[in-house]
Motif scaffolding. Structure first.
Motif, mmCIF file in Angstrom:
data_model
loop_
_atom_site.group_PDB
_atom_site.id
_atom_site.type_symbol
_atom_site.label_atom_id
_atom_site.label_comp_id
_atom_site.label_asym_id
_atom_site.label_seq_id
_atom_site.Cartn_x
_atom_site.Cartn_y
_atom_site.Cartn_z
ATOM 1 N N VAL A 156 0.825 -1.207 0.000
ATOM 2 C CA VAL A 156 0.000 0.000 0.000
ATOM 3 C C VAL A 156 0.857 1.254 0.000
ATOM 4 C CG1 VAL A 156 -1.710 1.322 1.294
ATOM 5 C CG2 VAL A 156 -1.918 -1.152 1.118
ATOM 6 N N VAL A 157 1.837 1.324 0.907
ATOM 7 C CA VAL A 157 2.603 2.565 1.000
ATOM 8 C C VAL A 157 3.430 2.800 -0.257
ATOM 9 C CG1 VAL A 157 2.612 2.617 3.515
ATOM 10 C CG2 VAL A 157 4.446 1.420 2.329
ATOM 11 N N VAL A 158 3.907 1.719 -0.893
ATOM 12 C CA VAL A 158 4.663 1.881 -2.140
ATOM 13 C C VAL A 158 3.743 2.330 -3.265
ATOM 14 C CG1 VAL A 158 5.952 0.637 -3.922
ATOM 15 C CG2 VAL A 158 6.503 0.286 -1.498
ATOM 16 N N GLU A 159 2.591 1.679 -3.388
ATOM 17 C CA GLU A 159 1.662 2.064 -4.456
ATOM 18 C C GLU A 159 1.198 3.506 -4.292
ATOM 19 O OE1 GLU A 159 -0.277 -2.271 -5.679
ATOM 20 O OE2 GLU A 159 -1.351 -0.953 -4.289
ATOM 21 N N ARG A 160 0.941 3.917 -3.063
ATOM 22 C CA ARG A 160 0.493 5.300 -2.860
ATOM 23 C C ARG A 160 1.604 6.301 -3.161
ATOM 24 N NH1 ARG A 160 -3.344 4.726 2.580
ATOM 25 N NH2 ARG A 160 -5.216 4.133 1.442
ATOM 26 N N PHE A 161 2.829 5.963 -2.817
ATOM 27 C CA PHE A 161 3.956 6.833 -3.170
ATOM 28 C C PHE A 161 4.061 6.956 -4.685
ATOM 29 C CE2 PHE A 161 8.361 7.663 -4.248
ATOM 30 C CZ PHE A 161 8.714 8.672 -3.366
ATOM 31 N N ASN A 162 4.022 5.818 -5.373
ATOM 32 C CA ASN A 162 4.131 5.837 -6.830
ATOM 33 C C ASN A 162 2.954 6.561 -7.470
ATOM 34 O OD1 ASN A 162 6.500 4.376 -6.718
ATOM 35 N ND2 ASN A 162 5.506 2.395 -7.030
ATOM 36 N N ASP A 163 1.789 6.449 -6.871
ATOM 37 C CA ASP A 163 0.591 7.061 -7.436
ATOM 38 C C ASP A 163 0.745 8.568 -7.574
ATOM 39 O OD1 ASP A 163 -1.875 6.578 -8.541
ATOM 40 O OD2 ASP A 163 -2.970 6.921 -6.684
ATOM 41 N N MET A 164 1.551 9.180 -6.698
ATOM 42 C CA MET A 164 1.732 10.625 -6.729
ATOM 43 C C MET A 164 3.084 11.044 -7.322
ATOM 44 S SD MET A 164 -1.093 11.836 -5.607
ATOM 45 C CE MET A 164 -2.096 10.428 -6.069
ATOM 46 N N LEU A 165 4.152 10.284 -7.061
ATOM 47 C CA LEU A 165 5.494 10.785 -7.357
ATOM 48 C C LEU A 165 6.290 9.911 -8.320
ATOM 49 C CD1 LEU A 165 6.538 12.100 -3.826
ATOM 50 C CD2 LEU A 165 5.819 13.408 -5.828
ATOM 51 N N ARG A 166 5.651 8.920 -8.921
ATOM 52 C CA ARG A 166 6.334 8.145 -9.954
ATOM 53 C C ARG A 166 5.856 8.632 -11.320
ATOM 54 N NH1 ARG A 166 6.299 1.526 -10.495
ATOM 55 N NH2 ARG A 166 7.848 1.361 -12.177
ATOM 56 N N VAL A 167 6.783 9.025 -12.166
ATOM 57 C CA VAL A 167 6.428 9.585 -13.475
ATOM 58 C C VAL A 167 5.913 8.487 -14.394
ATOM 59 C CG1 VAL A 167 7.310 10.737 -15.531
ATOM 60 C CG2 VAL A 167 8.068 11.475 -13.256
ATOM 61 N N GLY A 168 4.796 8.758 -15.017
ATOM 62 C CA GLY A 168 4.202 7.848 -15.989
ATOM 63 C C GLY A 168 3.147 8.600 -16.767
ATOM 64 N N ASP A 169 2.177 7.856 -17.289
ATOM 65 C CA ASP A 169 1.122 8.527 -18.044
ATOM 66 C C ASP A 169 -0.100 8.847 -17.194
ATOM 67 O OD1 ASP A 169 0.011 6.055 -17.632
ATOM 68 O OD2 ASP A 169 -0.145 5.514 -19.759
ATOM 69 N N GLY A 170 0.016 8.607 -15.891
ATOM 70 C CA GLY A 170 -1.106 8.881 -14.996
ATOM 71 C C GLY A 170 -1.993 7.684 -14.764
ATOM 72 N N SER A 171 -1.775 6.607 -15.495
ATOM 73 C CA SER A 171 -2.564 5.399 -15.279
ATOM 74 C C SER A 171 -1.846 4.513 -14.284
ATOM 75 C CB SER A 171 -2.789 4.651 -16.589
ATOM 76 O OG SER A 171 -1.552 4.216 -17.128
ATOM 77 N N GLY A 172 -2.547 3.502 -13.794
ATOM 78 C CA GLY A 172 -1.939 2.637 -12.799
ATOM 79 C C GLY A 172 -1.510 3.467 -11.604
ATOM 80 N N PHE A 173 -0.396 3.091 -11.019
ATOM 81 C CA PHE A 173 0.118 3.871 -9.903
ATOM 82 C C PHE A 173 1.252 4.750 -10.392
ATOM 83 C CE2 PHE A 173 -1.809 0.141 -7.785
ATOM 84 C CZ PHE A 173 -2.773 0.829 -7.047
ATOM 85 N N THR A 174 0.881 5.763 -11.202
ATOM 86 C CA THR A 174 1.830 6.766 -11.683
ATOM 87 C C THR A 174 1.109 8.108 -11.742
ATOM 88 O OG1 THR A 174 1.298 6.561 -14.055
ATOM 89 C CG2 THR A 174 2.933 5.028 -13.152
ATOM 90 N N ASN A 175 1.892 9.155 -11.892
ATOM 91 C CA ASN A 175 1.355 10.492 -12.102
ATOM 92 C C ASN A 175 2.047 11.072 -13.332
ATOM 93 O OD1 ASN A 175 -0.198 12.757 -11.645
ATOM 94 N ND2 ASN A 175 0.557 13.117 -9.568
ATOM 95 N N THR A 176 1.438 12.042 -13.966
ATOM 96 C CA THR A 176 2.014 12.593 -15.190
ATOM 97 C C THR A 176 3.249 13.421 -14.874
ATOM 98 O OG1 THR A 176 0.715 14.620 -15.099
ATOM 99 C CG2 THR A 176 -0.284 12.714 -16.203
#
Length: 821
Positions: A656-676
């Motif tokens: 959970v804590v990893v997915e939530r971190f990635n959901d906001m601060l991991r660069v991606g296309d905004g899908s899954g657990f990433t943010n633009t």
């Protein structure tokens, strides 16, 4: 909406049939009922009264009979410059459906009590005393009354009955509810003389069953094991399938229960019946209960739950009456374990256990719809008795702007009080909301996921909505569910709850605080929150403010909990807790609980009095607590590290804590657990002054990008995982400073991390503090919360000084904490 029960205040007779539908008020109302910030009504004004008539003109002399008529009369006729006003004359409005205010056409309208008259919407049906009948008068073979044989012989002469079905009064149902289960309307509640009565139960009063009374004959996986953070493939079992998981099977170990449980459900029908095959079957209502439940805490002492009793196995008793084998089979799984050391529950909704004053039972089986009641004093005479029969919100504001509800009392719903969805700049002020089973006010909504998983989201919270100067009490759920804002972009919601009194909440559910702060940029300030079994505020988001509140006598029926709670996310940043008073927080609880990686909390200028633990730092980083006063606190705070217990990987709740971190601060296309990329850069710019190392924060991972599962020599090295201050697993960048400890224990460091503590990673942690035994030693007045600036020894203490004392006295006088007078 039906007409009325009774009315208050003077009524002007006669109808002005030719009056304009949108007539301007002939008598100027008080300014108290005007739109917030405005000089008074500037647009059309209409009136509603409990004794208004169909086809009325809507004037003061000829008022409408329902709010819906007034709403429709103003539809499309108002705007921001020409606000409409609906004045409600005093009285009680019996409610059978929700008042729906939707879209631009219903915007910019104030619904207000007229000239201070008392206006109450009630979902509670009055049960007149003369409509009750003594149970002794019920004779004959009418099957609707067959259950009367289950009433204990000792109290039959004092039990009264009421035929709800004959009057068309809804009887509702008992539903699966509890921590992490989807909230559903509760069963109607009987209220006598403003006091909620007790659903017939065993044992009576405050007594509870524990694991020594009911042992586990067969335990199955709890529903919690089927959510995405626990399953091997990361999927969540569909909710309806989760409800079909087998319920626990109990063994009766208490001799007292052994002598009475055989009536709590029909006898087992073996071998046809199994834990997964529980068909509906006819029940002999003269002998057996039809809808009994076990309700309370099963596994874990912070999450309530309930399971339905399906059948009993009397054959589980030996010749001497001792328990043997299994005895009670249930429907629905528990969320966690079937029992553990914290087990504390009751058997509920059992007519055969109606044996104490104030208990009641509704027989719904096969459409009987009759109420059994053992009234205090053995009589219903001279009692004001109601049954909460309404199962919807009183008002729903959806897609509207500038709507105000002012001075209304909402009393009695098995649902919530008011719901706002996609609302903008709406206000609830001077409201009284009481006796509702879910939350008093819901601003926005949540996804179906539980709060413990990364998929949990909130939406539709709108912007700039306010709940102010109101009283919310006797609530099955919480006070105000306050969502709003967008965490991906850090767009603020700016919704506010302020100057309210909120008490006696969380009666039916846990994790239902007085204030939910979800999303971004919402505020809970200057409220008085008191006397409730669970937490006061839960934070799940960013840039929230919790300030100038008075918190007293909370988490009274919980353990391992906090008055203010937040956790399981490294990216819930910049939440400020300041200028609050925390009093009388007993048990193994904390005033402020920063759980499971919670980071970025700012805690300053708070006054903690008679609290078990002040602050809990649990494996997070960048939490700063400064300038706080502790009086009569067992420990000013304590810590917990991921390093405990041998530095095990993955860390607790890592998924959970990893997915939530990635959901906001991991660069991606905004899908899954990433943010633009644009949003991640927005986050960095927004927070880099406060957290100058935020661009360097990382989740320890291997070269394939997978979270470290073991320590290696080339990657996932010990320094990378357990020492680097930018690793989110390292409790770095935390501060505790300038604390004043009066009759208070020191910070309690962990003893299970090979000598490591939070101070190991944060030099100077808790180094600047003053500790004394009595308030007089620092010239502190506990009643006012002030120091004497002339004589306080803090003037001479390193890290404090006269300026610190002046600032504390300016910022924290107790008279400035809580709602305005």
């Amino acid at each position: 909406m039906p007409r009325h029960v009774r009315s208050r205040g003077r009524r002007t007779a006669g109808a002005l049939a030719t009056a304009l539908l949108l007539a301007v008020a002939p008598a100027a109302p008080s300014a108290a009922a005007a739109a917030p910030g405005g000089p008074g009504p500037s647009g059309p004004t209409v009136y509603v009264a409990p004794d208004g008539r169909d086809g009325a003109a809507g004037t003061l002399e000829d008022p409408f009979g329902t709010v819906e008529e007034a709403r429709d009369a103003l539809a499309g006729r108002t705007d921001a410059r020409h606000r409409g006003t609906v004045y409600l004359r005093g009285g009680v409005y019996e409610t059978s459906r929700t008042v729906e205010l939707t879209g631009p056409g219903n915007s910019h309208v104030t619904y207000a009590a007229y000239r201070g008259e008392e206006v109450e919407f009630t979902g509670a049906r009055t049960l007149p005393g003369d409509a009750f009948r003594p149970l002794s008068e019920i004779t004959g073979e009418d099957p609707r009354w067959s259950s009367r044989a289950r009433v204990p012989e000792a109290v039959r002469d004092q039990v009264y009955v009421y035929d709800l079905g004959a009057e068309g009064i809804p009887t509702g149902s008992l539903n699966k509810n509890g921590f992490n289960w989807q909230a559903r309307p509760f069963a109607p509640e009987l209220v006598a003389d403003d006091t909620a009565q007790t659903l017939a139960q065993y044992p009576n009063g405050d007594a509870q069953l524990d694991s020594s009374a009911l042992g586990v004959a067969a335990a199955f996986e709890g529903a919690r094991d089927h959510f995405s953070d626990k399953t091997p493939d990361g999927t969540t079992l569909p909710y309806e399938e989760m409800l079909e998981l087998p319920g626990p099977v109990y063994r009766v170990d208490s001799p007292e229960i052994a002598g009475r449980y055989a009536s709590w459900a029909p006898p087992a029908d073996l071998p046809e019946e199994t834990v997964t095959n529980q068909p509906e079957r006819p029940i002999d209502t003269t002998v057996h209960e039809t809808d009994g439940w076990l309700a309370g805490y099963f596994g874990n002492n912070y999450g309530n739950d309930r399971v339905r009793i399906y059948s009993v196995g009397a054959e589980g008793l030996d010749d001497d009456g001792a328990a043997a084998g299994w005895n009670i089979r249930t429907t629905y799984p528990t969320m966690y374990a079937a029992t553990d050391k914290w087990t504390s529950f009751v058997a509920q909704n059992l007519l055969s256990e109606l044996d104490a004053e104030g208990e009641y039972y509704i027989d719904r089986y096969d459409g009987a719809d009759v109420l059994y009641y053992y009234p205090p004093g053995g009589t219903v005479a001279d009692k004001d008795i109601t049954l909460t029969a309404f199962d919807q919100p009183f008002f729903v504001l959806e897609g509207v702007t500038g709507v105000t509800l002012d001075g209304l009392t909402l009393n009695g719903s098995t649902n919530s009080g008011v719901r706002l969805l996609d609302a903008e700049s709406c206000t609830l002020q001077r409201m009284v909301i009481r006796n509702v089973s879910l939350d008093a006010v819901q601003i926005g909504e949540a996804s179906d996921a539980i709060t413990a998983v990364a998929e949990y989201t909130t939406s539709r919270g709108g912007h700039d909505n306010r709940v102010v100067d109101s009283t919310l009490h006797d609530l099955g759920g919480g006070g105000v569910f306050l969502a709003g804002g967008d965490r991906d972009t850090l767009e603020r919601g700016d919704n506010v709850v302020e100057h309210n009194e909120i008490y006696n909440f969380s009666k039916l559910a846990t994790y239902t605080p007085a204030g939910y702060l979800y999303g971004v940029g919402n505020t809970f300030r200057r409220n008085h929150v008191h006397d409730a079994p669970h937490m006061a505020v839960q934070i799940m988001g960013n840039d929230m403010v919790v300030s100038h509140n008075r918190f007293e006598r909370l988490v009274t029926n919980a353990s391992d909990q906090g008055v203010i709670y937040s956790g399981r996310d490294y990216t819930y940043l910049n939440n400020e807790i300041a200028y609050n008073y925390f009093g009388e927080v007993a048990g193994n609880n904390q005033a402020i609980y920063m759980d499971d990686g919670m980071s970025g909390m700012t805690v300053h200028h708070n006054y903690f009095s008679e609290v078990e633990h002040g602050l809990f730092y649990n494996a997070g980083h960048s939490n700063v607590a400064s300038d706080n006063v502790f009086l009569g606190v067992r420990f000013s705070g304590h810590d917990k590290l991921y390093h405990e217990g041998g530095r095990r990987l993955p860390v607790p709740n890592a998924k959970v804590v990893v997915e939530r971190f990635n959901d906001m601060l991991r660069v991606g296309d905004g899908s899954g657990f990433t943010n633009t990329p644009e949003n991640v850069e927005r986050w960095y710019r927004h927070y880099e002054r406060q957290y100058p190392n935020i661009r360097d924060w990382y989740v320890p991972a291997d070269s394939a990008g997978q979270p470290c599962a073991e320590i290696g020599t080339e990657e996932c090295t010990a320094p990378e995982v357990w020492e680097n201050p930018d690793s989110v697993y390292v409790p770095a960048h935390n501060e505790l400073t300038r604390s004043v400890l009066i009759d208070t224990g020191d910070f309690a460091y962990t003893d299970d991390a090979d000598g490591l503590t939070i101070a190991t990673f944060n030099p100077g942690f808790d180094a600047v503090r003053v500790s004394v035994g009595e308030p007089s030693e620092v010239s502190f007045d506990p009643e006012t919360g002030r120091f004497d600036p002339r004589t306080s020894r803090l003037n001479e203490e390193d890290g404090f000084g006269p300026r610190w004392v002046r600032e504390w006295n300016r910022a924290f006088p107790l008279e400035g904490v809580g709602p305005r007078a």
